[in-house]
Design a protein around this motif. Structure first.
Motif, PDB file in Angstrom:
ATOM      1  N   LEU A  26       2.890  30.976  46.313  1.00  0.00           N
ATOM      2  CA  LEU A  26       4.079  30.984  45.413  1.00  0.00           C
ATOM      3  C   LEU A  26       3.522  30.786  43.855  1.00  0.00           C
ATOM      4  CD1 LEU A  26       6.721  30.037  47.307  1.00  0.00           C
ATOM      5  CD2 LEU A  26       6.269  32.430  46.395  1.00  0.00           C
ATOM      6  N   ASN A  27       2.044  30.690  43.535  1.00  0.00           N
ATOM      7  CA  ASN A  27       1.790  30.377  42.295  1.00  0.00           C
ATOM      8  C   ASN A  27       1.820  31.239  41.322  1.00  0.00           C
ATOM      9  OD1 ASN A  27       0.665  29.226  40.183  1.00  0.00           O
ATOM     10  ND2 ASN A  27      -1.427  28.722  41.270  1.00  0.00           N
ATOM     11  N   PRO A  28       2.662  31.462  40.309  1.00  0.00           N
ATOM     12  CA  PRO A  28       2.823  32.490  39.355  1.00  0.00           C
ATOM     13  C   PRO A  28       1.860  32.176  38.230  1.00  0.00           C
ATOM     14  CG  PRO A  28       4.534  30.880  39.101  1.00  0.00           C
ATOM     15  CD  PRO A  28       3.967  30.585  40.232  1.00  0.00           C
ATOM     16  N   LEU A  29       1.361  31.073  38.086  1.00  0.00           N
ATOM     17  CA  LEU A  29       0.508  30.855  36.601  1.00  0.00           C
ATOM     18  C   LEU A  29      -0.897  30.051  37.292  1.00  0.00           C
ATOM     19  CD1 LEU A  29       3.377  29.164  34.842  1.00  0.00           C
ATOM     20  CD2 LEU A  29       2.446  31.659  34.487  1.00  0.00           C
ATOM     21  N   ASP A  30      -1.608  30.939  38.110  1.00  0.00           N
ATOM     22  CA  ASP A  30      -2.730  30.579  38.782  1.00  0.00           C
ATOM     23  C   ASP A  30      -3.904  30.484  37.743  1.00  0.00           C
ATOM     24  OD1 ASP A  30      -4.239  29.252  40.612  1.00  0.00           O
ATOM     25  OD2 ASP A  30      -4.543  30.883  41.797  1.00  0.00           O
ATOM     26  N   VAL A  67       8.146  26.446  43.771  1.00  0.00           N
ATOM     27  CA  VAL A  67       6.665  26.733  43.362  1.00  0.00           C
ATOM     28  C   VAL A  67       6.053  25.533  42.964  1.00  0.00           C
ATOM     29  CG1 VAL A  67       5.798  27.701  41.218  1.00  0.00           C
ATOM     30  CG2 VAL A  67       7.384  29.141  42.412  1.00  0.00           C
ATOM     31  N   PRO A  68       6.527  24.666  42.053  1.00  0.00           N
ATOM     32  CA  PRO A  68       5.728  23.470  41.808  1.00  0.00           C
ATOM     33  C   PRO A  68       5.269  22.399  43.059  1.00  0.00           C
ATOM     34  CG  PRO A  68       8.057  23.142  41.110  1.00  0.00           C
ATOM     35  CD  PRO A  68       7.804  24.557  41.660  1.00  0.00           C
ATOM     36  N   LEU A  69       6.426  22.587  44.424  1.00  0.00           N
ATOM     37  CA  LEU A  69       6.115  21.884  45.237  1.00  0.00           C
ATOM     38  C   LEU A  69       4.939  22.348  46.052  1.00  0.00           C
ATOM     39  CD1 LEU A  69       9.969  21.059  46.538  1.00  0.00           C
ATOM     40  CD2 LEU A  69       8.010  19.294  45.871  1.00  0.00           C
ATOM     41  N   VAL A  70       4.867  23.466  46.145  1.00  0.00           N
ATOM     42  CA  VAL A  70       3.645  24.182  47.007  1.00  0.00           C
ATOM     43  C   VAL A  70       2.440  23.903  46.633  1.00  0.00           C
ATOM     44  CG1 VAL A  70       2.717  26.413  47.900  1.00  0.00           C
ATOM     45  CG2 VAL A  70       5.159  26.174  47.948  1.00  0.00           C
ATOM     46  N   GLN A  71       2.345  24.081  45.104  1.00  0.00           N
ATOM     47  CA  GLN A  71       1.134  23.711  44.149  1.00  0.00           C
ATOM     48  C   GLN A  71       1.641  23.199  42.950  1.00  0.00           C
ATOM     49  OE1 GLN A  71      -0.677  27.519  43.469  1.00  0.00           O
ATOM     50  NE2 GLN A  71      -1.584  27.912  45.557  1.00  0.00           N
ATOM     51  N   PRO A  72       1.475  21.594  43.195  1.00  0.00           N
ATOM     52  CA  PRO A  72       1.765  20.673  41.951  1.00  0.00           C
ATOM     53  C   PRO A  72       0.811  20.811  40.838  1.00  0.00           C
ATOM     54  CG  PRO A  72       1.850  19.499  44.102  1.00  0.00           C
ATOM     55  CD  PRO A  72       1.054  20.817  44.297  1.00  0.00           C
ATOM     56  N   ARG A  73       1.023  21.687  39.801  1.00  0.00           N
ATOM     57  CA  ARG A  73       0.192  21.709  38.676  1.00  0.00           C
ATOM     58  C   ARG A  73       1.159  22.076  37.609  1.00  0.00           C
ATOM     59  NH1 ARG A  73      -4.049  26.633  39.750  1.00  0.00           N
ATOM     60  NH2 ARG A  73      -4.465  25.127  41.866  1.00  0.00           N
ATOM     61  N   VAL A 117      12.083  36.479  35.890  1.00  0.00           N
ATOM     62  CA  VAL A 117      11.916  35.036  36.316  1.00  0.00           C
ATOM     63  C   VAL A 117      11.635  34.839  37.628  1.00  0.00           C
ATOM     64  CG1 VAL A 117      12.317  32.518  36.116  1.00  0.00           C
ATOM     65  CG2 VAL A 117      12.719  34.375  34.225  1.00  0.00           C
ATOM     66  N   LEU A 118      12.627  35.261  38.660  1.00  0.00           N
ATOM     67  CA  LEU A 118      12.546  35.270  39.862  1.00  0.00           C
ATOM     68  C   LEU A 118      11.405  36.050  40.538  1.00  0.00           C
ATOM     69  CD1 LEU A 118      13.745  33.829  42.372  1.00  0.00           C
ATOM     70  CD2 LEU A 118      15.397  35.691  42.678  1.00  0.00           C
ATOM     71  N   LEU A 119      10.950  37.045  39.856  1.00  0.00           N
ATOM     72  CA  LEU A 119      10.007  38.118  40.222  1.00  0.00           C
ATOM     73  C   LEU A 119       8.558  37.674  40.326  1.00  0.00           C
ATOM     74  CD1 LEU A 119       9.679  40.935  41.570  1.00  0.00           C
ATOM     75  CD2 LEU A 119       9.557  41.701  39.395  1.00  0.00           C
ATOM     76  N   VAL A 120       8.540  36.728  39.321  1.00  0.00           N
ATOM     77  CA  VAL A 120       6.986  36.432  38.777  1.00  0.00           C
ATOM     78  C   VAL A 120       6.290  35.714  39.994  1.00  0.00           C
ATOM     79  CG1 VAL A 120       5.768  34.699  37.608  1.00  0.00           C
ATOM     80  CG2 VAL A 120       7.575  35.981  36.324  1.00  0.00           C
ATOM     81  N   PRO A 121       6.673  34.700  40.743  1.00  0.00           N
ATOM     82  CA  PRO A 121       5.825  34.291  41.870  1.00  0.00           C
ATOM     83  C   PRO A 121       5.364  35.490  42.807  1.00  0.00           C
ATOM     84  CG  PRO A 121       7.980  32.849  41.720  1.00  0.00           C
ATOM     85  CD  PRO A 121       8.041  34.128  40.923  1.00  0.00           C
ATOM     86  N   PHE A 122       6.190  36.347  43.129  1.00  0.00           N
ATOM     87  CA  PHE A 122       6.179  37.438  44.170  1.00  0.00           C
ATOM     88  C   PHE A 122       5.720  38.621  43.633  1.00  0.00           C
ATOM     89  CE2 PHE A 122       9.807  34.977  44.927  1.00  0.00           C
ATOM     90  CZ  PHE A 122       9.690  34.261  46.137  1.00  0.00           C
ATOM     91  N   VAL A 123       4.981  38.690  42.076  1.00  0.00           N
ATOM     92  CA  VAL A 123       4.643  39.838  41.732  1.00  0.00           C
ATOM     93  C   VAL A 123       3.389  40.461  42.602  1.00  0.00           C
ATOM     94  CG1 VAL A 123       2.933  38.888  40.258  1.00  0.00           C
ATOM     95  CG2 VAL A 123       3.931  40.675  39.443  1.00  0.00           C
ATOM     96  N   SER A 124       2.682  39.744  43.247  1.00  0.00           N
ATOM     97  CA  SER A 124       1.432  40.252  43.933  1.00  0.00           C
ATOM     98  C   SER A 124       1.994  40.377  45.493  1.00  0.00           C
ATOM     99  CB  SER A 124       0.251  39.311  43.974  1.00  0.00           C
ATOM    100  OG  SER A 124       0.761  38.087  44.743  1.00  0.00           O
ATOM    101  N   ARG A 125       3.251  40.230  45.761  1.00  0.00           N
ATOM    102  CA  ARG A 125       3.647  40.403  47.403  1.00  0.00           C
ATOM    103  C   ARG A 125       4.440  41.704  47.378  1.00  0.00           C
ATOM    104  NH1 ARG A 125       0.894  37.167  50.466  1.00  0.00           N
ATOM    105  NH2 ARG A 125      -0.048  35.244  49.316  1.00  0.00           N
ATOM    106  N   SER A 126       4.475  42.628  46.461  1.00  0.00           N
ATOM    107  CA  SER A 126       5.152  43.877  46.413  1.00  0.00           C
ATOM    108  C   SER A 126       6.805  43.523  47.127  1.00  0.00           C
ATOM    109  CB  SER A 126       4.504  44.769  47.372  1.00  0.00           C
ATOM    110  OG  SER A 126       3.185  45.047  46.614  1.00  0.00           O
ATOM    111  N   GLN A 127       7.437  42.697  46.582  1.00  0.00           N
ATOM    112  CA  GLN A 127       8.659  42.436  46.800  1.00  0.00           C
ATOM    113  C   GLN A 127       9.690  43.586  46.162  1.00  0.00           C
ATOM    114  OE1 GLN A 127       9.999  40.113  48.790  1.00  0.00           O
ATOM    115  NE2 GLN A 127       7.834  39.661  49.261  1.00  0.00           N
TER     116      GLN A 127
END
Length: 758
Positions: free
Chosen positions: A3-7, A196-202, A377-387
């Protein structure tokens, strides 16, 4: 789920021995737990998420409770003539006799009534550009809000009648379905902003949390505005337009800051980020101090458009430095969002020029815009997951924004009637959406339909190479995946796993290297970065396709082994039959030969048959062993013709020849030597066999009477030699020797793959 939209994935990143793609000045890419170091315990994260869910639920409940207890006049209104509100229904006895009448003004106890029309009923003045109209509507809403709060409302109808009504709480039932739908959507956006920040705190994910929470607050404001009634609570009437603009400005500033850091850290990012937040903070301070009046709307929209254009420019700069597909996808989303905002701002700027019966429609576009921006905004974390649901929802919200804006422009610019403009705008928008829907998906998502045609082009060739050189299995798999996905980078890394998976929010695809052959000791994964030369992200469909590729490769190897086992068994059977039947008959014929010459001829035939059956029955043909057999065979043949053989061999490796290679080279040598014996009348033959880095060269020269090979007729003998050499990918050439004789040179450039160093 990543769920990292800004990796972070830097251009200088390579895959070190640990198998982790790293940033040059930042944290490592988020790879699955099989490749990463030990993941910290996530118990506290679950507790934090549970706490966030409780806070979100309490917020929605308190908001609903507040709006349910807010004073309300039980009446239903609709737009009448000249933008007046017409009373449609009311359960109140004082209003029943006024049904069908138009409302002229509204006031309170001791307060002079002020004009109140249908435009004043659309609560938000955020998108009203005319300062005079904006102030007039604000005064009408404040008067209505104070009257409701005081508990006594005075309604003045167009026929001059006045009705005093006591306001009462509306209750939960009268909040309306739109309130609950928008509140639920806000709750989803709020929770994703925590997940998102809880899964990957950065830092990048905390910026995403700022965007998500700002848009969740926007949706809650829209939910409040959707509640039927004459006015908002007093505290929101004046502050609501300012809050909406500030929330969008904060979202834009967070997006700009995130673009400066992720996925590529741009030069001067600290100074630029500081400037972004200083400008946003300055705008907020001036807004709270009321220093931007009466042009607050224009300043707010100008700030949002400048933020959007700056974001597009920064993303273009980032993509020019590194072709990261996430940058390309985000640039497409940002461009679509900025265009929708520009069209919306242009359309609502013409509100004062529109007919009065159309003006309230202009307030529907902002709510659609809020839903559209929140869905993006809600779509961004799932952009590679083809939601697909979220993607379609965002696209439909954007199309609705465009349709409403076009409708308003038709009314304002071309003076169309409301029905004509609405029909035409819907027809054009939906027609354009249906015509270019797939193009929009490709432009927004960078998706394409992957096929396996290129995979099957190389599949069986690679399977045979892996069978011959097990240590090259990883390299061959990397080559195959590179041909299918066309990544910018592909490399073997450490780690393990049974199935392919994506990492870095779609920037990296990790494919496990299977045990293709029993002798191989490979393990690890093939890491592919930036699909289609950096034009798109990897998706779960790509991971499934990679797994199918591995499965088909395993099947190809199994099929090849089964075919080879069948061929080996058939060759063994044929060799046994030749030995037991033809060999016995030739042996009998040799003992019964009437002359010495016939006996020698049969003896040599038996020797050839022995060589042939041994080669057919052998399971393996090492080159050195095959060369020794060739030398013995050629010696026997030439001795019978009273011709001397000079043999020289030089091999830098001892590869195992396939049955096809062994049989072809054996027949080539026999045919060439037979030609020397039959036609050249030579006394000496020299055969040189060399293997260097997989390249096989055979040179056969004699001192016979053969000349001018260019005029030779290529019958079955010479034609068969050419055919066999060509089948192995080589060339054959004859030329004259000086002072006499012929030189035949056979060149096979890829008898075996060249060895590589680890």
């Amino acid at each position: 789920m990543a769920l990292n939209p800004l990796d972070s994935t830097q251009p200088s990143s390579r895959f070190p021995a640990s198998g982790l793609p790293t940033d040059s000045d930042g944290p490592a890419d988020a790879l699955p737990s099989g490749l990463a170091t030990a993941t910290p315990r996530i118990g506290w994260r679950r507790h934090a998420l549970l706490l966030a869910a409780i806070v979100g639920c309490l917020t929605v409940f308190l908001l609903a409770r507040t709006m349910a207890n807010h004073p309300h006049v039980a009446a239903e209104w609709r737009q009448g003539n000249d933008d007046r509100l017409e009373l449609v229904f009311s359960p109140l006895p004082a209003l029943k006799e006024h049904m069908g009448k138009e409302l002229l003004a509204i006031g309170g106890a001791g307060v002079e009534p002020v004009p109140f029309n249908s435009l004043a009923l659309t609560h938000s003045s955020r998108w009203i550009s005319d300062p005079t109209l904006r102030q007039r509507l604000l005064n009408a809403r404040l008067t209505a809000a104070h009257a409701l709060a005081d508990g006594q409302v005075v309604l003045v109808f167009r026929d001059g009648s006045r009705v005093e009504i006591a306001s009462r709480p509306r209750g939960y039932v009268e909040l309306g379905s739109m309130f609950w739908l928008l509140s639920a959507f806000a709750m989803v956006v709020f929770l994703v902003g925590w997940i998102v920040p809880l899964v990957q705190p950065r830092e990048g994910n905390f910026l995403y949390a700022v965007m998500a929470h700002a848009q969740a607050a926007q949706l809650l404001l829209s939910a409040i505005a959707s509640v039927p009634g004459l006015a908002l609570p007093v505290m929101l009437v004046g502050s609501e337009p300012m809050l909406r603009t500030l929330l969008d400005a904060i979202t834009g500033a967070a997006v700009l800051t995130a673009v400066l850091w992720h996925p590529l850290r741009l030069p001067g990012r600290g100074l630029l980020a500081t400037a972004v937040w200083v400008v946003t903070g300055g705008y907020a301070a001036l807004t709270f101090a009321s220093q931007l009046q009466p042009m607050a709307w224009r300043w707010g929209d100008m700030l949002l458009l400048v933020q959007g254009v700056s974001c597009v420019l920064l993303l273009s700069w980032s993509y020019s430095r590194e072709r990261h597909p996430f940058v390309l996808v985000m640039r497409r989303f940002t461009t679509v969002t900025v265009c929708a905002l520009l069209l919306l701002a242009l359309s609502v700027s013409y509100v004062d020029r529109m007919p009065t019966d159309v003006q309230p429609m202009a307030m529907a576009a902002p709510m659609i815009w809020n839903v559209f921006l929140a869905s993006v905004v809600l779509l961004v974390p799932f952009v590679s997951r083809s939601q697909h649901v979220m993607r379609e929802f965002a696209m439909l919200a954007g199309i609705s924004t465009v349709a409403t804006s076009v409708d308003l422009l038709f009314v304002a610019v071309f003076s169309f009637s409301q029905f004509t403009s609405l029909t035409l705008s819907l027809f054009l928008s939906l027609g354009a959406y249906a015509a270019i829907r797939q193009w929009l998906i490709n432009q927004m998502m960078g998706a394409r339909a992957l096929t396996t045609e290129r995979m099957f082009t190389h599949l069986y060739r690679i399977a045979r190479e892996v069978e011959a050189r097990p240590e090259r299995a990883g390299d061959r798999m990397t080559e195959l995946l590179r041909n299918v996905f066309e990544p910018l980078e592909a490399q073997l890394v450490g780690g393990h796993g049974k199935l392919s998976r994506i990492a870095g929010n779609g920037a990296v695809l990790l494919v496990p290297v299977p045990k293709l052959v029993e002798a191989a000791h490979l393990q690890g994964m093939v890491a592919l970065r930036f699909a289609e030369r950096g034009k798109r992200l990897f998706t779960p469909e790509d991971a499934r396709l990679a797994d199918r590729i591995v499965e088909q490769l395993m099947r190809a190897l199994a099929h090849d082994r089964a075919v080879e086992r069948g061929r080996s068994e058939e060759r063994t059977r044929i060799a046994q039959d030749l030995h037991d039947d033809i060999g016995a008959r030739l042996l009998t014929l040799m003992y019964k030969s009437p002359s010495k010459e016939m006996e020698d001829y049969v003896r040599h035939t038996l020797q050839d048959l022995k060589t042939l059956t041994r080669g057919l029955a052998a399971k393996e043909h090492p080159l050195t062993l095959a060369a020794a057999e060739w030398k013995t065979d050629m010696t026997h043949r030439l001795q019978a013709a009273r011709c001397e053989l000079e043999w020289e061999s030089d091999f830098d490796a001892d590869p195992t020849l396939s049955m096809v290679q062994w049989s072809s080279i054996t027949r080539i040598l026999r045919e060439l030597v037979s030609n020397v014996i039959a036609h050249a009348q030579a006394r000496q033959v020299r055969i040189e066999c060399r293997l260097h880095e997989g390249r096989m060269q055979i040179r056969i020269s004699d001192d016979g009477s053969g000349r001018n090979p260019s005029v030779w007729s290529h019958g079955l003998g010479l034609g068969g030699i050419r055919k066999r050499v060509k089948a192995m990918g080589g060339t054959v050439e004859w030329q004259e020797r000086q002072p006499r004789g012929i030189l035949c040179q056979v060149d096979i450039p890829h008898l075996t793959p060249p060895a590589t160093t680890a």
